[in-house]
Design an enzyme around this catalytic site. Structure first.
Site, short mmCIF file in Angstrom:
data_model
loop_
_atom_site.label_atom_id
_atom_site.label_comp_id
_atom_site.label_asym_id
_atom_site.label_seq_id
_atom_site.Cartn_x
_atom_site.Cartn_y
_atom_site.Cartn_z
N TRP A 133 0.86 -1.19 0.00
CA TRP A 133 0.00 0.00 0.00
C TRP A 133 0.90 1.24 0.00
O TRP A 133 1.81 1.34 0.82
CB TRP A 133 -0.90 -0.02 1.23
CG TRP A 133 -1.81 1.15 1.35
CD1 TRP A 133 -2.55 1.75 0.34
CD2 TRP A 133 -2.12 1.88 2.54
NE1 TRP A 133 -3.29 2.77 0.85
CE2 TRP A 133 -3.05 2.88 2.19
CE3 TRP A 133 -1.72 1.76 3.87
CZ2 TRP A 133 -3.58 3.78 3.13
CZ3 TRP A 133 -2.23 2.63 4.81
CH2 TRP A 133 -3.14 3.64 4.42
N ASP A 214 -1.09 -5.83 9.38
CA ASP A 214 -2.01 -4.79 8.94
C ASP A 214 -3.27 -5.51 8.47
O ASP A 214 -3.25 -6.17 7.43
CB ASP A 214 -1.39 -3.96 7.80
CG ASP A 214 -2.33 -2.85 7.35
OD1 ASP A 214 -1.97 -2.08 6.46
OD2 ASP A 214 -3.45 -2.76 7.91
N LYS A 250 -13.52 -0.90 5.62
CA LYS A 250 -14.12 -1.68 4.54
C LYS A 250 -15.17 -2.65 5.06
O LYS A 250 -16.28 -2.70 4.53
CB LYS A 250 -13.04 -2.51 3.82
CG LYS A 250 -11.97 -1.75 3.00
CD LYS A 250 -11.40 -0.58 3.59
CE LYS A 250 -10.13 -0.05 3.06
NZ LYS A 250 -10.20 1.00 2.08
C1 LIG Z 1 -3.37 -2.45 3.43
C2 LIG Z 1 -4.10 -1.25 3.93
N1 LIG Z 1 -3.89 -0.83 5.21
C3 LIG Z 1 -4.53 0.25 5.69
C4 LIG Z 1 -5.43 0.96 4.92
C5 LIG Z 1 -6.03 2.17 5.57
O1 LIG Z 1 -7.36 2.27 5.54
P1 LIG Z 1 -8.06 3.26 6.60
O2 LIG Z 1 -7.02 4.19 7.12
O3 LIG Z 1 -9.12 3.94 5.83
O4 LIG Z 1 -8.56 2.34 7.66
C6 LIG Z 1 -5.69 0.57 3.58
C7 LIG Z 1 -6.68 1.33 2.69
N2 LIG Z 1 -6.23 1.52 1.36
C8 LIG Z 1 -7.19 1.88 0.32
O5 LIG Z 1 -8.29 1.03 0.42
C9 LIG Z 1 -6.60 1.76 -1.04
O6 LIG Z 1 -5.46 1.26 -1.13
O7 LIG Z 1 -7.29 2.16 -1.99
C10 LIG Z 1 -7.69 3.31 0.49
O8 LIG Z 1 -8.58 3.34 1.53
C11 LIG Z 1 -6.58 4.28 0.68
O9 LIG Z 1 -6.68 5.05 1.65
O10 LIG Z 1 -5.65 4.24 -0.12
C12 LIG Z 1 -5.02 -0.56 3.10
O11 LIG Z 1 -5.24 -0.98 1.83
#
Ligand SMILES: Cc1ncc(COP(=O)(O)O)c(CN[C@](O)(C(=O)O)[C@@H](O)C(=O)O)c1O
Length: 401
Positions: A133, A214, A250
């Site tokens: 990510w 994670d 999610k």
């Molecule tokens: C592996 C991973 N870890 C943590 C997060 C953080 O998620 P949040 O902070 O919202 O709980 C994401 C979200 N990544 C994405 O789904 C994505 O890769 O598209 C998107 O939400 C993002 O923020 O980039 C993720 O893909």
């Protein structure tokens, strides 16, 4: 003249910037396959029924206040979050060896974990997979850790470079931190098999490395909360220590509520108590305490048998719809005779397909077909519907010809 005269215009985020570009496009056939956010068959965001029901209960409960919640978050939420990922009857929970703090969703849990480790852990090197990510390296660097990488994805097989991963982790200095995607690896959708997880666990324990899981997609990948927690429970089951970042963005559709938790599984209850007290010293000067609403929704759902069961049904429906999009896209490409082996579309798991399309092919698809995806060729399957699969298949077909 301004004190900030010297500032450059910052570039858009590689992932969230895709949505910015999508929003500017007037085309009626535009398709946003960028950010990992679930969309229904009608292409709309989804608020789960159980979330609406939980919010109704919260609003009706006139005894609730808007007071500050504890620095480490809602106690009930923390207990239920730990139980969700570690499983009912987890010995680590039974022996009170888990310190949990409600953080600002997955990103915040990772950041608090990084700052905690840079302050209290002897080894400041963290190994992250290639690719991973996009936000990971920035979170850990700014959190005070130095980032190295381990081989993970093998483009030749569109699968896991298991040997390469083990070699790189074997070469890591003792005590190094290792970031592991608990399930539904982002962006590749490639997860280790259960046997491979056991091999990874043995090496990590042999070398005394520190796992940092994670978990942003529990239940979203396979549709089963337990199956998607397999890797975490395998490690915690051996009595060793690890960190776990959880996001409810999610799997509960709580994206904008920013609900998550950081759990640190320790060797003893006395250590866990001291760890939790030190976590509060990281959080207090960062944002003081977390928001009350999203965590209250999650605690309401996880603590009520009916709401919890109904949540698992809605969760499976989301996961199943994504899996059906995988099969529909694969079938559409086969029907077109699109050159290349596209079986990875149905082998990969979770929200994303790592298509293997290169930057130029991605740019072509955006320019000619108004399809928005990240430049690494990742597409969010949740952004697709039966109606839009043909448009995407046409674009991929044209891009690879
Ligand atoms: C592996 C991973 N870890 C943590 C997060 C953080 O998620 P949040 O902070 O919202 O709980 C994401 C979200 N990544 C994405 O789904 C994505 O890769 O598209 C998107 O939400 C993002 O923020 O980039 C993720 O893909």
């Amino acid at each position: 003249v301004s004190a900030f005269q010297h500032l450059e215009q910052a570039p858009e985020d590689p992932i969230l910037g895709v949505t910015v570009a999508y929003n500017k496009d007037p085309s009626p056939v535009k398709l946003n396959l960028g950010v990992g956010a679930y969309r229904t068959e009608e292409g709309k965001p989804l608020v789960l029924d159980v979330v609406r029901q939980a919010e109704e209960l919260l609003i009706q409960d006139r005894s609730r206040y808007k007071e500050y919640i504890p620095i480490a978050g809602l106690v009930e939420f923390n207990k239920l979050s730990a139980k969700l990922i570690l499983g009912d009857g987890s010995p680590a929970i039974g022996e009170k060896r888990v310190a949990t703090a409600q953080c600002l969703t997955g990103t915040g849990s990772l950041r608090v974990g990084a700052e905690f480790l840079s302050k209290h852990y002897s080894q400041h090197i963290i190994y992250i997979p290639v690719p991973t990510w996009g936000n990971h390296p920035k979170i850990f660097n700014l959190g005070g850790l130095s980032v190295k990488t381990y081989r993970y994805y093998d483009p030749r097989t569109s699968g896991l470079d298991y040997e390469g991963m083990l070699e790189d982790l074997h070469a890591a200095p003792p005590g190094a931190i290792v970031l592991l995607h608990a399930c539904a690896h982002n962006p590749t959708g490639v997860d280790p098999t259960q046997d491979q997880w056991e091999g990874i666990r043995q090496l990590i324990r042999l070398k005394g490395l520190l796992p940092f899981f994670d978990s942003a997609y529990q239940g979203f990948a396979s549709g089963s909360l337990d199956a998607d927690a397999y890797s975490v429970r395998l490690f915690v089951g051996d009595g060793g220590e690890c960190l776990i970042a959880q996001s409810f963005a999610k799997n509960m559709g709580l994206y904008g509520e920013r609900v998550g938790a950081l759990s640190i599984v320790c060797r003893s209850a006395t250590v866990a108590t001291r760890v939790e007290s030190q976590l509060k010293l990281v959080i207090r000067p960062m944002y003081s305490s977390p928001p009350i609403h999203g965590a209250s929704i999650v605690a309401t759902i996880l603590s009520d048998r009916n709401l919890y069961y109904n949540w698992t049904v809605e969760l499976k429906n989301m996961a199943d719809r994504i899996i059906s999009m995988r099969h529909q896209l694969y079938d559409a490409l086969k029907a077109r005779g699109t050159p290349g082996d596209w079986s990875h579309i149905i082998k990969q798991i979770g929200m994303f397909t790592f298509t293997g399309l290169n930057k130029d092919q991605v740019s072509f698809m955006t320019a000619e077909y108004h399809i928005y995806l990240t430049s690494d060729g990742r597409i969010s399957m949740a952004g697709l519907s039966s109606k839009t699969v043909p448009h995407l298949a046409d674009a991929i077909h044209a891009a690879v010809l």
